[in-house]
Write a protein that holds these residues in place. Structure first.
Motif, short mmCIF file in Angstrom:
data_model
loop_
_atom_site.label_atom_id
_atom_site.label_comp_id
_atom_site.label_asym_id
_atom_site.label_seq_id
_atom_site.Cartn_x
_atom_site.Cartn_y
_atom_site.Cartn_z
N ASP A 88 66.91 -19.16 39.12
CA ASP A 88 66.03 -18.14 39.07
C ASP A 88 65.40 -18.29 40.55
O ASP A 88 64.25 -17.62 40.86
N SER A 89 66.33 -18.73 41.43
CA SER A 89 65.68 -18.24 42.91
C SER A 89 66.39 -16.75 43.16
O SER A 89 67.86 -16.69 43.52
N LYS A 90 65.84 -15.90 43.07
CA LYS A 90 65.90 -14.45 43.59
C LYS A 90 66.42 -14.31 44.98
O LYS A 90 67.63 -13.50 45.28
N ILE A 91 65.96 -15.26 45.89
CA ILE A 91 66.56 -15.18 47.34
C ILE A 91 67.94 -15.43 47.45
O ILE A 91 68.96 -14.84 48.11
N VAL A 92 68.27 -16.72 46.72
CA VAL A 92 69.63 -17.23 47.00
C VAL A 92 70.57 -16.10 46.01
O VAL A 92 71.80 -15.84 46.77
N ILE A 93 70.21 -15.89 44.94
CA ILE A 93 71.28 -14.98 44.18
C ILE A 93 71.47 -13.66 44.91
O ILE A 93 72.55 -13.24 45.10
N GLU A 94 70.33 -12.87 45.48
CA GLU A 94 70.56 -11.67 46.17
C GLU A 94 71.12 -11.97 47.59
O GLU A 94 71.65 -11.14 48.12
N ALA A 95 71.01 -12.97 48.20
CA ALA A 95 71.78 -13.29 49.39
C ALA A 95 73.29 -13.37 49.15
O ALA A 95 74.03 -12.78 49.93
N ILE A 96 73.88 -13.60 48.12
CA ILE A 96 75.18 -14.13 47.75
C ILE A 96 75.70 -12.69 47.40
O ILE A 96 76.71 -12.28 47.83
N LEU A 97 74.91 -11.88 46.57
CA LEU A 97 75.24 -10.44 46.34
C LEU A 97 75.18 -9.63 47.29
O LEU A 97 74.96 -8.20 47.09
N ARG A 98 74.63 -9.86 48.43
CA ARG A 98 74.40 -9.16 49.72
C ARG A 98 73.49 -8.05 49.29
O ARG A 98 73.30 -6.92 49.90
N LYS A 99 72.33 -8.31 48.76
CA LYS A 99 71.19 -7.40 48.41
C LYS A 99 69.91 -7.64 49.26
O LYS A 99 68.99 -6.89 49.01
N CYS A 100 70.04 -8.56 49.99
CA CYS A 100 69.09 -8.49 50.95
C CYS A 100 69.44 -9.55 52.07
O CYS A 100 70.35 -9.90 52.31
N ASN A 101 68.54 -9.42 53.16
CA ASN A 101 69.06 -10.06 54.46
C ASN A 101 68.92 -11.57 54.24
O ASN A 101 68.17 -12.09 53.33
N VAL A 102 69.92 -12.37 54.76
CA VAL A 102 69.94 -13.76 54.43
C VAL A 102 68.95 -14.55 55.54
O VAL A 102 69.30 -14.31 56.74
N LEU A 103 68.28 -15.57 54.84
CA LEU A 103 67.42 -16.08 55.74
C LEU A 103 68.17 -17.23 56.52
O LEU A 103 69.18 -17.74 56.07
N TRP A 104 67.63 -17.27 57.87
CA TRP A 104 68.52 -18.05 58.81
C TRP A 104 68.71 -19.46 58.18
O TRP A 104 69.59 -20.23 58.39
#
Length: 200
Positions: A88-104
């Protein structure tokens, strides 16, 4: 969709195809202490192995990325070849899928996850509502007393077994989207819920 229809939307865990295993992961932060958990399950919903641990001072995003990595490492060590992974972590899933900028803060972990993912014959990532992730949520609660990663082989804690029972019976929950970013609030759709509550 009006508000009433949205509140009555049914959300639940769905089993993977026969040849796949499914991983669900979750994390929470109480005060400054992060705890995390995951479960790997067969296509029929039965648990292969759940795991949990405490990470200490950490952000929820870093914590969930780390437990996803733990789960994939375990899946790889058990020679699982086809994986579906949900959280349920949208940030982690979208980072893996390259749908958002990855937090440093999670950049290195995301790269590790991508490297691990490349070792599987097939892998898919999916963001889900927390209510469909409630078995992983139940496992996470056991992380408070575990300094190192602990996995259960051949057994599960009672509260986790109760959560699994809902999935085995194909039961779902009414999802209130207004509440789904707050601590989990579930409204069982079956009378079985009261029976399970009595067993806890």
């Amino acid at each position: 969709m009006d508000n009433q229809s949205r509140r009555n939307t049914i959300t639940k865990w769905h089993p993977p195809d026969v040849e796949y295993h499914k991983i669900n992961f979750d994390g929470s932060v109480i005060g400054i202490s992060a705890v995390v958990g995951f479960i790997i399950r067969y296509h029929n919903g039965h648990p292969l192995v759940p795991g949990a641990r405490k990470l200490g001072h950490n952000t929820i995003t870093v914590a969930e990325a780390l437990i996803a990595k733990d789960a994939l490492q375990l899946a790889k060590s058990r020679n699982l070849r086809k994986i579906k992974i949900e959280g349920d972590s949208k940030i982690v899933i979208e980072a893996i899928l390259r749908k958002c900028n990855v937090l440093w803060r999670i950049r290195a972990i995301i790269e590790d996850l991508k490297w691990l993912a490349s070792s599987f014959e097939s892998i898919s990532w999916n963001h889900i509502y927390r209510e469909a992730n409630f078995v992983a949520y139940a496992i996470t609660s056991y992380g408070h007393g575990l300094e190192n990663l602990h996995v259960w082989v051949g057994c599960t804690p009672l509260v986790v077994s109760n959560a699994l029972l809902f999935d085995f019976r194909g039961l779902g929950y009414c999802l209130d989207p207004i509440l789904h970013h707050r601590p989990m609030q579930l409204r069982p759709l079956s009378e079985h819920s009261s029976q399970l509550s009595d067993e806890k």
